[in-house]
Motif scaffolding. Structure first.
Motif, PDB file in Angstrom:
ATOM      1  N   PHE A 173       0.854  -1.685  -0.022  1.00 13.54           N
ATOM      2  CA  PHE A 173      -0.075  -0.060   0.103  1.00 13.54           C
ATOM      3  C   PHE A 173       1.202   1.297  -0.120  1.00 13.54           C
ATOM      4  CE2 PHE A 173      -2.978  -2.964   2.259  1.00 13.54           C
ATOM      5  CZ  PHE A 173      -4.018  -3.500   1.339  1.00 13.54           C
ATOM      6  N   TRP A 207      -0.198   3.625  -3.131  1.00 17.23           N
ATOM      7  CA  TRP A 207      -1.280   4.192  -3.041  1.00 17.23           C
ATOM      8  C   TRP A 207      -0.612   5.598  -3.416  1.00 17.23           C
ATOM      9  CZ3 TRP A 207      -4.144   2.210   2.133  1.00 17.23           C
ATOM     10  CH2 TRP A 207      -4.916   1.400   1.427  1.00 17.23           C
ATOM     11  N   GLN A 219      -7.846   5.494   3.277  1.00 18.60           N
ATOM     12  CA  GLN A 219      -6.289   4.474   3.461  1.00 18.60           C
ATOM     13  C   GLN A 219      -5.828   4.290   4.207  1.00 18.60           C
ATOM     14  OE1 GLN A 219      -6.284   6.221  -0.960  1.00 18.60           O
ATOM     15  NE2 GLN A 219      -6.502   4.269  -1.384  1.00 18.60           N
TER      16      GLN A 219
END
Length: 321
Positions: free
Chosen positions: A273, A277, A286
């Motif tokens: 992530f 991201w 998130q």
């Protein structure tokens, strides 16, 4: 357009290709009864993909329900579509994705069949010989996480987890050819039949990583969408392992590795992530996910409330010294 070129490669003269997943590493499209996976060549060489497809073929020959690759009009399983991308077509699995909120789908029977298919896959993997990445004591970072970990605390936690694995024997009932990303997102369900796909990460690794990955994602979604199901963890493992045991040896050592790999999966997802991201435009969920994963990793908080000693006892797998 490149999508039109892909369609022509597989005999389609009309229609539109539909993007269904712009994944972390591959882009996936759908048209008719086919799924097209476009992969960058700097991540997977053609020989890597050929070995992946050989694994899929071997599993199918051993009775594992998988989505098979499909040849192009040029009689090729892998087609270069640019100087730096390959496309592979697969049969579209029948059925639908697994919805954890539907009890007619997400239930004990599914967990049993899920474990049964994994056990069959691990048994079949012993008969299949291909060239894929392999975990070794000398090079245990199969997931290639160390270069991506920015926290010294997390790097040290990861190092300690890998050292724990080195204490287990490399036997065929603990180590072999696995899916390496086996969660409910990589299966379709059609009434009572499951079909497994996405073998892009297959490798020679500890079998327990497949078991841990399945539970990690199952529990994550179940605890998010059905938090009232407080007995989920124990029910999942009871039925999943019963199914697994029908097709593959279940041992104390296999179970003892699962909590190690649950934490490794947590570190894997955290680094993934962070890598993928957009830090400048994180959504609230998130930001929460990253913070929660980081805190759980650094504190060593166990993933879920599973009592693995109790599982070992319930299945009569011996005592822990």
């Amino acid at each position: 357009m490149i999508t039109d070129f892909i369609l022509r490669l597989y005999g389609y003269t009309e229609g539109k290709i539909v993007p269904i997943n712009d994944g972390f590493h591959n882009t996936v499209y759908s048209h008719g009864n086919l799924i097209f996976r476009v992969s960058p060549s700097n991540r997977r060489k053609q020989v890597d993909i050929m070995n992946e497809l050989a694994f899929i073929k071997g599993l199918w020959e051993n009775g594992v329900p998988v989505s098979l690759p499909v040849k192009s009009l040029n009689k090729k399983l892998i087609e270069p579509i640019s100087s730096n991308h390959f496309v592979v077509a697969f049969e579209k699995a029948k059925g639908t994705s697994i919805d954890v909120t539907k009890t007619e789908v997400w239930n004990d029977d599914l967990f049993y069949r899920w474990g049964n298919i994994m056990g069959r896959m691990h048994s079949a993997g012993k008969k299949i010989k291909i060239d894929r990445p392999i975990w070794t004591v000398q090079e245990p970072d199969l997931l290639k996480l160390f270069p991506k970990i920015t926290s010294e605390t997390i790097a040290e936690k990861y190092k300690q987890l890998l050292m724990q694995l080195a204490m287990f024997p490399l036997t065929p009932d603990l180590f072999g050819l696995i899916h390496n990303d086996f969660h409910q997102g990589n299966m379709f369900v059609n009434e009572t039949r499951l079909t497994v796909f996405d073998f892009d990460d297959c490798a020679y690794h500890w079998l327990a990583y497949d078991l841990a990955t399945s539970f990690y994602h199952a529990y994550w979604q179940a605890s998010s969408f059905t938090p009232e199901h407080t007995q989920f963890s124990s029910e999942f493992w009871m039925h999943f392992l019963r199914g697994y045991q029908q097709e593959h040896t279940l041992s104390k050592e296999l179970i003892l590795q699962i909590p190690i790999f649950l934490k490794i999966r947590e570190i894997f997802l955290y680094t993934l992530f962070l890598e993928m991201w957009d830090w400048g435009h994180l959504q609230d969920w998130q930001s929460y996910t990253l913070s929660n994963l980081k805190n759980n990793i650094e504190s060593g908080k166990p993933y879920s409330n599973v009592n693995f000693t109790e599982i070992i006892d319930n299945f009569g797998l011996g005592t822990i010294k």
